[in-house]
Design an enzyme around this catalytic site. Structure first.
Site, mmCIF file in Angstrom:
data_model
loop_
_atom_site.group_PDB
_atom_site.id
_atom_site.type_symbol
_atom_site.label_atom_id
_atom_site.label_comp_id
_atom_site.label_asym_id
_atom_site.label_seq_id
_atom_site.Cartn_x
_atom_site.Cartn_y
_atom_site.Cartn_z
ATOM 1 N N GLY A 1 0.787 -1.238 0.000
ATOM 2 C CA GLY A 1 0.000 0.000 0.000
ATOM 3 C C GLY A 1 0.811 1.276 0.000
ATOM 4 O O GLY A 1 0.242 2.359 0.045
ATOM 5 N N GLU B 1 35.810 -1.543 27.969
ATOM 6 C CA GLU B 1 34.826 -0.535 27.562
ATOM 7 C C GLU B 1 35.459 0.838 27.353
ATOM 8 O O GLU B 1 34.776 1.835 27.237
ATOM 9 C CB GLU B 1 33.665 -0.476 28.563
ATOM 10 C CG GLU B 1 34.072 -0.429 30.010
ATOM 11 C CD GLU B 1 32.895 -0.530 30.992
ATOM 12 O OE1 GLU B 1 31.739 -0.388 30.588
ATOM 13 O OE2 GLU B 1 33.176 -0.740 32.187
ATOM 14 N N ASN C 1 28.222 -0.667 25.574
ATOM 15 C CA ASN C 1 27.518 0.611 25.790
ATOM 16 C C ASN C 1 28.549 1.712 25.979
ATOM 17 O O ASN C 1 28.550 2.725 25.276
ATOM 18 C CB ASN C 1 26.626 0.551 27.029
ATOM 19 C CG ASN C 1 25.568 -0.527 26.935
ATOM 20 O OD1 ASN C 1 25.200 -0.926 25.840
ATOM 21 N ND2 ASN C 1 25.086 -0.998 28.073
ATOM 22 N N ASP C 2 29.446 1.487 26.946
ATOM 23 C CA ASP C 2 30.469 2.498 27.178
ATOM 24 C C ASP C 2 31.491 2.528 26.054
ATOM 25 O O ASP C 2 31.981 3.596 25.683
ATOM 26 C CB ASP C 2 31.177 2.244 28.521
ATOM 27 C CG ASP C 2 30.436 2.923 29.655
ATOM 28 O OD1 ASP C 2 30.171 4.133 29.524
ATOM 29 O OD2 ASP C 2 30.093 2.250 30.647
ATOM 30 N N TYR D 1 30.642 -15.886 24.247
ATOM 31 C CA TYR D 1 29.224 -15.755 24.574
ATOM 32 C C TYR D 1 28.737 -14.322 24.389
ATOM 33 O O TYR D 1 29.537 -13.380 24.317
ATOM 34 C CB TYR D 1 28.950 -16.209 26.020
ATOM 35 C CG TYR D 1 29.573 -15.314 27.066
ATOM 36 C CD1 TYR D 1 28.891 -14.197 27.537
ATOM 37 C CD2 TYR D 1 30.840 -15.573 27.562
ATOM 38 C CE1 TYR D 1 29.465 -13.353 28.484
ATOM 39 C CE2 TYR D 1 31.425 -14.745 28.506
ATOM 40 C CZ TYR D 1 30.730 -13.635 28.953
ATOM 41 O OH TYR D 1 31.288 -12.789 29.872
ATOM 42 N N ARG E 1 24.887 -6.155 37.667
ATOM 43 C CA ARG E 1 25.289 -4.785 38.019
ATOM 44 C C ARG E 1 24.983 -4.579 39.505
ATOM 45 O O ARG E 1 23.823 -4.477 39.883
ATOM 46 C CB ARG E 1 24.504 -3.766 37.198
ATOM 47 C CG ARG E 1 24.845 -3.742 35.706
ATOM 48 C CD ARG E 1 23.953 -2.723 35.023
ATOM 49 N NE ARG E 1 24.401 -2.365 33.690
ATOM 50 C CZ ARG E 1 23.834 -2.833 32.571
ATOM 51 N NH1 ARG E 1 22.834 -3.699 32.639
ATOM 52 N NH2 ARG E 1 24.269 -2.430 31.393
HETATM 53 C C1 PEP Z 1 28.558 -1.335 29.007
HETATM 54 O O1 PEP Z 1 29.159 -0.277 29.151
HETATM 55 O O2 PEP Z 1 28.384 -1.888 27.920
HETATM 56 C C2 PEP Z 1 27.980 -1.987 30.177
HETATM 57 C C3 PEP Z 1 27.413 -3.165 30.065
HETATM 58 O O3 PEP Z 1 28.000 -1.285 31.328
HETATM 59 P P1 PEP Z 1 26.915 -0.179 31.727
HETATM 60 O O4 PEP Z 1 25.882 -0.177 30.662
HETATM 61 O O5 PEP Z 1 26.393 -0.604 33.043
HETATM 62 O O6 PEP Z 1 27.758 1.024 31.778
HETATM 63 MG MG MG Z 2 29.793 0.307 31.155
#
Ligand code: PEP
Ligand code: MG
Length: 890
Positions: free
Chosen positions: A101, A749, A772-773, A856, A558
């Protein structure tokens, strides 16, 4: 000369890139002898050439098109524009990936003032001929000449009222003729020209419009949402028309070879008698369920059932088929892989293995891991006594609660503000796509299970109820009524897309469970995958959920979340506010047993599976009251109660908060830097872990400990922290007389850690990539600022292909991970490696982790099933690529 135009008998299903999905399947169906109306396809390459020539149909394309047209005329024995025996065609878009569509279609092309008379004579049905002509004018004007359909609908309404009719079927041939005169006036008024009478001109204009519709707003949004590349372009299919609206021995419909909502292996669809093409999907008239066709047209039904089976067997997948019956003869207009819900995708994949249609690997590749999130959402508590106010068709499963809105723009605005909304409409059109994206769920009062709303919602995994005719929507008054109940704009409702029920207010939901089929599919995934799957869990409930969903350990616990508990926060603050070592020690002594009991709960839930516990990471100010609020309180007290003890206390608190205040907390005093400056905190945590292991071991419960140091950038940090942990271990062993094993490792990280991983590995038994970091520090973005301020624009403008916090940036962050793994293993070949950032639950990042040789991935418990499937797909994909490289067909 490059070939741009392909007759249906010149193509096949493998030519999707060139012919688009629809064109390739029309060619394939023609090849296997199904009753497909003749036609041809203008390729996607022609679309690219059209844009390259500044939105003009290139002359070679025109020449080949005219040749294909004359071929079509020969085949059908009809001629475009022939007043005695006119050929009428449909002109439809068809991209490589289905975009239902989103682009344009024109039907009945070839009609004009002369051919309409021919049609009337040939069919001996003037009413039908003039109705078809007015539909054509309306559609052509809307799609090609860009005149709003509203003007035509309004005029039709006026004529109907004048004549005292309430429905279209009451209109006679003469009425339609009168209407056409009016329609032409509307055209002249808007484009200052007459409606084009030359069918070839009509054809070229329609092709131009279809190519152009590749870049209309809704197509662009749909592509962005579904990650369909912009450069692909659309093909155009020109097909001789068959008519489902020539009387009660004709009709048109859409059917799926299996139920797209539940996956049940039963033909599922709907049709309308005496109706044309788009009437079914448009959702304007509510159609009949397909099985009733058995009574109305038994032979056609039988032939359709056989054709559906044949198509499913041929494509080895569930098909979505459009058909038309013209004077009792069945024609197949389209087949494509049917869009389905996650629940249906799993059931179909599993049952197709049982039916011998697919092998297990093929079945695993059939389910999109992203789609599984639908099943891992909460649903309405079974024990709740439901009080529905209305019930519609269960078009797409899932439960949702939200504010009622009636307008797609408003749904988008409120959605962007983070509000949960439910879009309630009489029907949706492709122009509502932005509102559908933003809404939690969709409800329509008209249309069936294959209406636009239903198809789009299922594709997006959103709950949807269609055809809820009891709902009387009053858009002007911004409310809907069901009997005596009035629901106003912004009232809260809850809907259950699996049952079609609508309820008032918010309703208790429960956590999801895996169905037997889902479990089975995941055990097949476990047989294939080489990558381990763990979960990020901070408490015993999450740990239990993780085990239930098949996690093989905890990849990240954590510990700070345990500190946030409202009963503990005063003790945590006591620790932070302590001025002397003794004061701090006293606070930590209070915290230790609390932490110990947390760890006992988690370790017990994990039953001897590895558990990675990370020592404290966030800056200490996160445990303190908000500075601004505190300032307001202090100011108030200074005025109202300047000598109070409370003021003194608050002032002291404010001083400490100011001390802890940082310009850039993300890069400030956090992670192992806390342990370096306040070793007693890490010592307390390490001891709590070891005491927990000792206590459990006395009860005969094993634990497998991995103690993880965050935010290490220099090997010396890890060396120092490791020493603390080892000493704490020795102390606890001596004290308890218990022996326990553990590993010490680090998060990677910070880019420096990745590029000095050979040194870091001297002190680590494992690495866990904190992506993440690592993404923040590699890009130099602070996530909270980036996502709120510029990242969306970067993605929209294609500066970045994806949000790097959701999909791992292979070129940058990925390179650091590869470097980290290679250097780390150079020092310590047995080094265990994993990932615990949010990317650990995202399919393309998981594929990268597998290819990089990580041991992992770790993700939230609810994403564990997604990760198990994605890890299996990564293995299968890798095998297939290897085979392809070796020249084996897969
Ligand atoms: C990260 O940094 O990927 C991590 C898992 O730690 P947080 O998100 O708690 O800083
Ligand atoms: Mg982190």
């Amino acid at each position: 000369m490059q070939k741009f135009v392909y007759l249906f008998n010149e193509g096949n299903s493998s030519m999707k890139e060139l012919l688009g999905g629809k064109g390739a399947n029309l060619a394939e169906m023609t090849k296997i002898g199904l009753p497909v109306p003749d036609g041809f396809t203008i390729s996607t390459e022609a679309c690219t050439a059209y844009y390259e020539e500044g939105k003009t149909i290139p002359s070679e394309v025109k020449a080949q098109l005219l040749e294909a047209l004359s071929n079509l005329e020969d085949k059908t024995g009809k001629k475009l524009g022939d007043p005695k025996n006119p050929l009428l065609v449909s002109v439809r878009s068809g991209s490589v990936f289905s975009m239902p569509g989103m682009m344009d279609t024109v039907l009945n092309l070839g009609m004009n003032d002369e051919t309409v008379k021919g049609m009337a004579e040939l069919t001996n049905n003037a009413r039908f001929a003039y109705d078809s002509y007015r539909r054509f004018i309306q559609m052509f004007c809307n799609v090609v000449l860009d005149i709003d359909g509203f003007y035509f609908e309004q005029y039709l309404e006026e004529i109907r009222e004048d004549k005292g009719y309430s429905t279209d079927p009451e209109m006679t041939a003469e009425d339609w003729q009168e209407l056409i005169v009016g329609y032409k006036k509307i055209v002249r008024k808007h484009i200052k020209q007459d409606f084009p009478q030359d069918p070839k001109e009509q054809l070229l204009l329609a092709i131009d419009a279809v190519f152009n519709s590749w870049n209309n707003q809704r197509a662009i949004i749909y592509r962005r949402l579904n990650k369909i590349p912009d450069h692909l372009g659309t093909a155009v299919n020109i097909q001789s028309m068959v008519f489902g609206n020539t009387g009660n021995d004709s009709g048109t419909g859409v059917a799926f070879t299996r139920n797209p909502s539940t996956g049940e292996a039963k033909l599922y669809g709907e049709y309308l008698i005496n109706a044309q093409g788009e009437d079914v999907v448009a959702g304007i008239r509510t159609p009949q369920p397909i099985h009733t066709l058995k009574n109305e047209m038994p032979e056609v039904y039988q032939q359709f059932v056989e054709t559906s089976n044949l198509l499913e067997q041929h494509y080895q997948d569930m098909q979505d088929i459009e058909f038309t019956v013209e004077h009792g003869k069945l024609f197949i207009l389209q087949t494509r892989t049917g869009k389905r819900t996650a629940q249906a995708a799993i059931r179909i994949a599993v049952e197709m293995v049982k039916e011998g249609i697919l092998d297990k690997k093929a079945a695993l590749m059939r389910v999109d891991p992203d789609q599984l999130n639908q099943l891992l959402h909460r649903r309405i508590d079974d024990s709740y006594q439901r009080k529905q106010i209305a019930k519609g068709l269960p078009a797409s499963p899932g439960a949702a609660t939200g504010m009622v809105v009636f307008d797609a723009d408003e749904a988008e605005d409120l959605g962007n503000e983070g509000k949960n909304v439910i879009l309630v409409r009489a029907e949706t059109t492709p122009d509502d796509i932005h509102g559908i994206i933003a809404a939690q769920a969709i409800v329509t009062s008209r249309g069936g299970m294959t209406s636009h709303a239903a198809v789009v919602a299922r594709g997006m995994g959103k709950a949807c109820i269609c055809g809820c005719e009891a709902l009387k929507i009053d858009v002007k008054a911004k409310q809907f009524r069901v009997g005596d109940t009035v629901v106003n704009h912004h009232d809260i409702i809850t809907i259950d897309g699996a049952t079609g029920e609508i309820m008032l207010g918010e309703i208790p939901m429960i956590e999801p469970e895996l169905s037997a089929e889902f479990q089975l599919l995941l055990t097949w995934a476990d047989e294939e995958r080489k990558l381990g799957v763990r979960a990020n869990a901070d408490n015993p409930e999450d740990a239990h959920k993780a085990v239930e969903f098949g996690a093989e350990g905890i990849g990240l616990c954590r510990t700070e979340h345990m500190f946030m508990d409202s009963k503990r926060i005063p003790t945590v603050q006591e620790m932070i506010l302590a001025e002397t070592y003794e004061e701090r020690k006293a606070a930590l002594d209070k915290l230790l047993p609390m932490q110990q009991s947390d760890f006992e709960g988690i370790l017990e839930a994990m039953e001897g599976h590895p558990v990675t516990i990370r020592l404290l990471d966030p800056p200490l100010h996160e445990f303190m009251p908000d500075k601004e609020e505190l300032l307001v309180e202090v100011t108030k007290l200074q005025i109202l109660d300047p000598n109070s003890a409370q003021l003194k206390e608050k002032e002291q608190l404010l001083r400490k908060v100011r001390q802890l205040d940082e310009f850039n907390p993300m890069l400030g005093h956090r992670g192992c830097r806390l342990g370096m400056i306040h070793p007693e905190i890490y010592i307390m945590q390490a001891k709590a872990i070891f005491y927990a292991a000792s206590t459990l071991s006395e009860k005969g419960i094993k634990s497998k400990l991995e103690i993880m140091i965050p935010l290490v950038g220099h090997v010396n940090e890890l060396k120092a922290m490791r020493k603390l942990v080892v000493e704490a271990g020795l102390e606890v062993k001596e004290e308890t007389g218990c022996d326990f094993d553990y590993m010490v490792g680090t998060m990677i990280e910070i880019p420096r850690a990745a590029i000095t991983a050979d040194q870091i590995a001297e002190e680590a038994e494992f690495f866990s990539f904190g992506t993440n970091d690592l993404t923040q520090t590699t890009f130099g973005y602070s996530r909270d600022d980036a996502e709120g301020k510029f990242l969306q624009a970067y993605i929209e403008n294609k500066v970045l292909p994806d949000n790097p916090f959701a999909v791992l940036d292979r070129d940058g962050v990925g390179k650091l991970i590869e470097t980290g793994v290679t250097l780390g293993r150079k020092t310590k070949p047995e080094l265990k490696t994993g990932i615990c950032g949010e990317h650990g639950g995202e399919k393309s990042s998981i594929q990268f982790c597998y290819e990089t040789g990580l041991d992992y991935v770790s993700c939230s418990p609810y994403r564990v099933p997604v990760a198990r499937l994605a890890a299996a797909q990564a293995t299968i994909q890798h095998e297939q690529n290897n085979k392809r490289q070796a020249g084996v067909t897969v």
